[in-house]
Structures are given as structure tokens and as C-alpha cells.
Design an enzyme around this catalytic site. Structure first.
Site, PDB file in Angstrom:
ATOM      1  N   ASP A  48     -15.064  -0.748  -6.846  1.00 54.62           N
ATOM      2  CA  ASP A  48     -16.133  -1.808  -7.302  1.00 54.62           C
ATOM      3  C   ASP A  48     -15.826  -2.389  -8.322  1.00 54.62           C
ATOM      4  O   ASP A  48     -14.742  -2.087  -8.936  1.00 54.62           O
ATOM      5  CB  ASP A  48     -17.354  -0.846  -7.412  1.00 54.62           C
ATOM      6  N   LEU A  49     -16.457  -3.442  -8.850  1.00 51.33           N
ATOM      7  CA  LEU A  49     -16.016  -4.412  -9.801  1.00 51.33           C
ATOM      8  C   LEU A  49     -16.404  -3.492 -11.217  1.00 51.33           C
ATOM      9  O   LEU A  49     -17.279  -3.639 -11.679  1.00 51.33           O
ATOM     10  CB  LEU A  49     -16.768  -5.542  -9.839  1.00 51.33           C
ATOM     11  N   HIS A  50     -15.474  -2.590 -11.632  1.00 50.41           N
ATOM     12  CA  HIS A  50     -15.493  -2.056 -12.752  1.00 50.41           C
ATOM     13  C   HIS A  50     -14.861  -2.545 -13.816  1.00 50.41           C
ATOM     14  O   HIS A  50     -14.661  -3.727 -13.879  1.00 50.41           O
ATOM     15  CB  HIS A  50     -15.127  -0.374 -12.541  1.00 50.41           C
ATOM     16  N   ALA A  51     -14.734  -1.829 -15.030  1.00 46.64           N
ATOM     17  CA  ALA A  51     -14.344  -2.601 -16.359  1.00 46.64           C
ATOM     18  C   ALA A  51     -13.003  -3.459 -16.067  1.00 46.64           C
ATOM     19  O   ALA A  51     -12.694  -4.226 -16.587  1.00 46.64           O
ATOM     20  CB  ALA A  51     -14.028  -1.521 -17.508  1.00 46.64           C
TER      21      ALA A  51
END
Length: 111
Positions: free
Chosen positions: A38-41
Site C-alpha cells: 500500500d501507499l505507506h511512508a
């Protein structure tokens, strides 16, 4: 797997009067999150760095939230997940190149 299934799938649609024209209308692109996660850090940081290279104002939107592409916390707060469609909106003299760079950052697998 075949080589075509290894490459990220993306859909990019832009609308504009012309590239880099002063006073040109905002442009838009859509892409599907094809990162390995997913779109994490880490991928959010990649997006923010890409947005910072341009003068155009860029926003990223999911169906429920919108964020300034230059704000790390706002991009993470989108909670975008793999397979979700994201819409980019850009306004400014380098809007189209900014959209291309952000779309590539969103759809290119991170190492």
C-alpha cells in the site's frame, strides 16, 4: 510469469489545452496503485519528492480523501491501498510533466 505481467499496469488520462501554456486549464491523470504494498511512508516520500521538483500545484485524490502532493503526512493519510485508483490534479506551467512523474512514482515498484 511473462514479461508483460511483471510490468505495472497503469491508466493515465490527461486533459489540457496544451503543455506549458500560460493560463492553461488544470490537467488530470488517473493511475492504479501497483506498488508491491500500500501507499505507506517510503512510496509516499517518493511521491512528495517528485512533486517538489515542479512548480505546478498537484493534489492527489482517492474516492474519499484529497491531499496536497507536497505534504508527506497528507499523502500517508490518504491510506491508498494496492489496486486502488488515484486521481492527480495539477495546475501550473509544468502540470503535465508533474503528472507524468507522480504517476510513475505511484506505479513503479519500490526497492
Amino acid at each position: 510469469m511473462s514479461a508483460s505481467s511483471d510490468s505495472p499496469a497503469q491508466t493515465v488520462q490527461t486533459q489540457a489545452a496544451g503543455p506549458d501554456e500560460p493560463g492553461s486549464p488544470p490537467v488530470q491523470a488517473t493511475a492504479t496503485v501497483t506498488l508491491t504494498e500500500d501507499l505507506h511512508a517510503r512510496p509516499a516520500a517518493t511521491l512528495v519528492r517528485a512533486a517538489a521538483r515542479f512548480t505546478a500545484t498537484v493534489t492527489i485524490a482517492t474516492p474519499t480523501r484529497q491531499a496536497d502532493a507536497r505534504s508527506m503526512l497528507a499523502v500517508i493519510a490518504l491510506t491508498a491501498v494496492k489496486g486502488q485508483t488515484i486521481t492527480f490534479h495539477a495546475d501550473g506551467p509544468d502540470a503535465e510533466p508533474a503528472l507524468a512523474a507522480l504517476t510513475a512514482a505511484l506505479t513503479t515498484p519500490q526497492e
